[in-house]
Design an enzyme around this catalytic site. Structure first.
Site, PDB file in Angstrom:
ATOM      1  N   GLY A 194       0.662  -1.259   0.108  1.00 52.01           N
ATOM      2  CA  GLY A 194      -0.108  -0.107   0.002  1.00 52.01           C
ATOM      3  C   GLY A 194       0.749   1.320  -0.072  1.00 52.01           C
ATOM      4  O   GLY A 194       0.169   2.376   0.199  1.00 52.01           O
ATOM      5  N   GLY A 195       2.285   1.350  -0.468  1.00 52.65           N
ATOM      6  CA  GLY A 195       2.806   2.464  -0.285  1.00 52.65           C
ATOM      7  C   GLY A 195       2.284   3.653  -1.111  1.00 52.65           C
ATOM      8  O   GLY A 195       2.028   4.730  -0.862  1.00 52.65           O
ATOM      9  N   LYS A 196       1.787   3.147  -2.531  1.00 50.11           N
ATOM     10  CA  LYS A 196       1.529   4.179  -3.458  1.00 50.11           C
ATOM     11  C   LYS A 196      -0.188   4.363  -3.035  1.00 50.11           C
ATOM     12  O   LYS A 196      -0.600   5.470  -3.369  1.00 50.11           O
ATOM     13  CB  LYS A 196       1.709   3.715  -4.891  1.00 50.11           C
ATOM     14  CG  LYS A 196       2.983   3.644  -5.272  1.00 50.11           C
ATOM     15  CD  LYS A 196       3.194   3.228  -6.648  1.00 50.11           C
ATOM     16  CE  LYS A 196       4.612   3.219  -6.870  1.00 50.11           C
ATOM     17  NZ  LYS A 196       5.541   2.408  -6.557  1.00 50.11           N
ATOM     18  N   ASP A 240      -4.655  -7.033  -4.647  1.00 52.10           N
ATOM     19  CA  ASP A 240      -3.608  -7.668  -5.097  1.00 52.10           C
ATOM     20  C   ASP A 240      -3.944  -9.152  -4.701  1.00 52.10           C
ATOM     21  O   ASP A 240      -4.537  -9.708  -4.081  1.00 52.10           O
ATOM     22  CB  ASP A 240      -2.448  -7.218  -3.734  1.00 52.10           C
ATOM     23  CG  ASP A 240      -1.034  -7.543  -4.559  1.00 52.10           C
ATOM     24  OD1 ASP A 240      -0.498  -8.759  -4.495  1.00 52.10           O
ATOM     25  OD2 ASP A 240      -0.149  -6.434  -5.013  1.00 52.10           O
ATOM     26  N   CYS A 292       8.886  -0.427 -12.022  1.00 58.14           N
ATOM     27  CA  CYS A 292      10.175  -0.097 -11.440  1.00 58.14           C
ATOM     28  C   CYS A 292      11.518  -0.764 -12.254  1.00 58.14           C
ATOM     29  O   CYS A 292      12.179  -1.790 -11.701  1.00 58.14           O
ATOM     30  CB  CYS A 292      10.464  -0.250 -10.134  1.00 58.14           C
ATOM     31  SG  CYS A 292       9.853  -1.958  -9.289  1.00 58.14           S
TER      32      CYS A 292
END
Length: 393
Positions: free
Chosen positions: A215-217, A235, A336
């Site tokens: 959940g960082g973004k 997810d 990334c």
């Protein structure tokens, strides 16, 4: 621990990391943490020294070495102080024998280096992928301001082009700070903050974070939306997704719904959201070539076959995302990775099979690269990313 004992410890850890990279096991940082957990005699200075030896060796070697000893011998060939620790003492490594195998230094496996060069990176840019990463944080604007954080961390420096981003000295104990525990800050690379902002999430929107992980973004999107609207974070990894709700609670985020998906059955589980999303964020599973600063042993894990599987999965996720966007809505594609196979080529292929969709190059994000934009350690001082925004007809 003596210097020789530290070298032997690094050899043992590298042996485990080499096997894990070959067999698809745990990452290096996980193996190192487990090793230290069972060896309480290693003090803080020992831990720092051993970790430094391990990662210095990993960064030095493009190809996966035959053994931890071969890896440390490569490092010792450049650093006499390490060579001296191969002294045959108790708890130390055996003396260096004539003709012993020594790993060969390099930036990456030859096939992968060639793929990066075909993707437009020169030797300087590839080498920068192995620099040490800085410590970046994101100010949670739902909880406070940059000024609030700078009052707590006087050494924090603003990051150009990242309004909520601050850079701290790398040894700052962020996760033990009241600011972190109270949700005022999150650890997040400046590049990750930039590509999250490229989604253009705004208050009142319906947003789907299709590969949310921990959940960082997701939390960055919630802050951009002022905690107003709806975010469905999905997810297929239960363990990672379970970390989202405690993080959201700590950050004061109340608009996130976590939804666990079964691999291959994502479309049916999201049927109620078909054509409903203003923004679909796809932070896709990828090779991670842009994260080598943090995970340099990832170079030893990637194979042609694994890359092909990732590319196929990515194409399937893009097509799924297209069914979720409303008319005029958008997909923000993030990897990334700096390989065109996972970035620009994916976008070209999507546009070819999806008539009416168009690409929008995100503004103020890195450097334009074909139908998207690219961030690199050499140019931007961030992790490496490719990001593109796709607009539905």
């Amino acid at each position: 621990m003596t210097p020789a004992a530290r070298t032997q410890a690094a050899i043992e850890l590298l042996d485990a990391i080499v096997v894990s990279a070959r067999d698809g096991g745990p990452a290096a940082d996980t193996l190192i943490a487990r090793w230290f957990a069972t060896r309480r005699f290693a003090g803080s200075k020992d831990r720092r020294a051993i970790r430094s030896l391990v990662y210095d060796a990993i960064r030095l070697l493009g190809e996966r070495p035959a053994s931890g000893r071969a890896a440390l011998l490569a490092l010792a060939s450049e650093r006499p102080d390490i060579a001296e620790t191969f002294d045959g003492s108790n708890y130390g490594p055996a003396a260096i024998a004539a003709g012993e195998p020594v790993a060969i230094r390099g930036l990456a496996p030859a096939w992968l280096r060639d793929a990066l060069q075909r993707s437009g990176l020169d030797a300087v840019q590839i080498a920068a992928l192995l620099d040490r990463a800085p410590l970046d944080i994101r100010v949670n604007t739902l909880m406070g301001s940059g000024a609030d954080v700078q009052a707590l961390f006087p050494d924090a420096q603003p990051i150009a082009g990242v309004p909520a981003g601050l850079r701290l000295p790398s040894d700052t104990p962020v996760e033990r700070s009241p600011a972190f525990e109270g949700g005022l800050i999150e650890v997040q690379d400046a590049g990750s903050q930039k590509v999250s902002a490229a989604a253009g999430a705004a208050p009142g929107m319906t947003v789907i974070d299709l590969c949310a992980g921990a959940g960082g973004k997701t939390l960055a999107l919630a802050a951009a939306m002022g905690n107003d609207g709806r975010i469905v974070a999905t997810d297929t990894d239960r363990a990672r997704l379970q970390r989202l709700q405690p993080r959201a609670d700590r950050a004061g985020v109340s608009i996130v719904e976590a939804r666990l998906l079964d691999p291959g059955e994502e479309a049916s589980a999201l049927a109620d959201l078909r054509g409903a999303a203003d923004v679909v964020l796809v932070d896709a599973p990828c090779s991670g070539t842009g994260t080598w600063r943090r995970n340099p042993e990832a170079r030893w894990r990637l194979t042609h076959a694994r890359l092909e599987r990732l590319v196929a999965t990515q194409a399937r996720l893009l097509d799924l995302a297209a069914t979720l966007a409303k008319p005029g809505g958008s997909i923000t594609w993030i990897v990334c990775s700096l390989l065109d196979a996972e970035g620009a080529d994916q976008i070209d292929a999507f546009l070819a099979r999806m008539p009416g969709w168009r690409a929008e190059v995100p503004a103020d994000v890195g450097t334009p690269h074909r139908a998207g934009a690219r961030l690199t350690p050499a140019h931007d001082g961030t992790d490496g990313f490719f990001v593109a925004r796709l607009r539905a007809p």
